[in-house]
Design a protein around this motif. Structure first.
Motif, PDB file in Angstrom:
ATOM      1  N   GLY A 171     -46.752 -30.023  28.063  1.00  0.00           N
ATOM      2  CA  GLY A 171     -48.197 -30.199  28.038  1.00  0.00           C
ATOM      3  C   GLY A 171     -48.546 -31.558  27.461  1.00  0.00           C
ATOM      4  O   GLY A 171     -47.688 -32.252  26.908  1.00  0.00           O
TER       5      GLY A 171
ATOM      6  N   ALA B 237     -51.547 -28.983  30.941  1.00  0.00           N
ATOM      7  CA  ALA B 237     -50.228 -28.379  30.776  1.00  0.00           C
ATOM      8  C   ALA B 237     -49.748 -27.781  32.085  1.00  0.00           C
ATOM      9  O   ALA B 237     -50.542 -27.527  33.004  1.00  0.00           O
ATOM     10  CB  ALA B 237     -50.245 -27.312  29.695  1.00  0.00           C
TER      11      ALA B 237
ATOM     12  N   SER C 171     -47.449 -24.540  33.714  1.00  0.00           N
ATOM     13  CA  SER C 171     -46.949 -23.211  33.407  1.00  0.00           C
ATOM     14  C   SER C 171     -45.437 -23.264  33.233  1.00  0.00           C
ATOM     15  O   SER C 171     -44.799 -24.269  33.534  1.00  0.00           O
ATOM     16  CB  SER C 171     -47.308 -22.248  34.533  1.00  0.00           C
TER      17      SER C 171
ATOM     18  N   TYR D 226     -52.977 -26.534  34.189  1.00  0.00           N
ATOM     19  CA  TYR D 226     -54.115 -26.222  33.334  1.00  0.00           C
ATOM     20  C   TYR D 226     -54.738 -27.538  32.876  1.00  0.00           C
ATOM     21  O   TYR D 226     -54.017 -28.499  32.591  1.00  0.00           O
ATOM     22  CB  TYR D 226     -53.672 -25.424  32.107  1.00  0.00           C
TER      23      TYR D 226
ATOM     24  N   ARG E 204     -43.077 -26.608  24.829  1.00  0.00           N
ATOM     25  CA  ARG E 204     -43.164 -25.257  24.255  1.00  0.00           C
ATOM     26  C   ARG E 204     -42.153 -24.359  24.958  1.00  0.00           C
ATOM     27  O   ARG E 204     -41.666 -24.690  26.042  1.00  0.00           O
ATOM     28  CB  ARG E 204     -44.577 -24.682  24.435  1.00  0.00           C
TER      29      ARG E 204
ATOM     30  N   VAL F  21     -50.819 -21.842  26.444  1.00  0.00           N
ATOM     31  CA  VAL F  21     -50.580 -23.200  26.930  1.00  0.00           C
ATOM     32  C   VAL F  21     -51.548 -24.207  26.318  1.00  0.00           C
ATOM     33  O   VAL F  21     -51.242 -25.399  26.280  1.00  0.00           O
ATOM     34  CB  VAL F  21     -50.669 -23.258  28.470  1.00  0.00           C
TER      35      VAL F  21
ATOM     36  N   TYR G 188     -46.475 -25.360  20.617  1.00  0.00           N
ATOM     37  CA  TYR G 188     -45.563 -26.428  21.049  1.00  0.00           C
ATOM     38  C   TYR G 188     -44.604 -26.779  19.930  1.00  0.00           C
ATOM     39  O   TYR G 188     -44.992 -26.950  18.780  1.00  0.00           O
ATOM     40  CB  TYR G 188     -46.362 -27.643  21.513  1.00  0.00           C
TER      41      TYR G 188
END
Length: 125
Positions: A35, A50, A52, A59, A99, A106, A112
């Motif tokens: 991210g 970020a 997935s 995102y 992460r 997220v 993270y």
């Protein structure tokens, strides 16, 4: 241990574009998702974008939707943030972070584990 190194920041005029890169090295990276966050002077670090865990869903923070695009390199240990139509309010230090790919938080910076050193993006008006 995972090391993250960002590059691509700089000074750009409003309306311009920049492409940030983040390269991961160290232990195998297959179990992590990436991210981008940013922090402007005097403000808290905020979520920008970020991927997935699968890498197929993206995102974005509302203010960057339609202007920023996150993507992953073919080697999957590199992530990019293409930033277009930059605005002065985008000025910040941009950080990439990793992460556990299984987490769904997220947008939560506390999820993270690894962070890069940051790269400065300055947008002049």
């Amino acid at each position: 241990q995972v090391q993250l190194v960002e590059s691509g920041g700089g000074l750009v005029q409003a309306g311009g574009s920049l492409r940030l890169s983040c390269a991961a090295s160290g232990r195998t990276f297959s179990g992590y998702a990436m991210g981008w966050f940013r922090q402007a002077p005097g403000l808290e670090r905020e979520f920008v974008s970020a991927l997935s865990g699968s890498g197929f869903i993206t995102y974005y923070e509302d203010s960057v939707k339609g202007r920023f695009t996150i993507s992953r390199g073919n080697a999957k240990n590199t992530v990019y943030l293409q930033m277009s139509d930059l605005k002065p309010e985008d000025t910040a230090v941009y950080y990439c972070a990793a992460r556990d790919a299984r987490t769904v938080r997220v947008r939560d910076s506390t999820a993270y584990i690894y962070w890069g050193q940051g790269t400065q993006v300055t947008v002049s008006s």
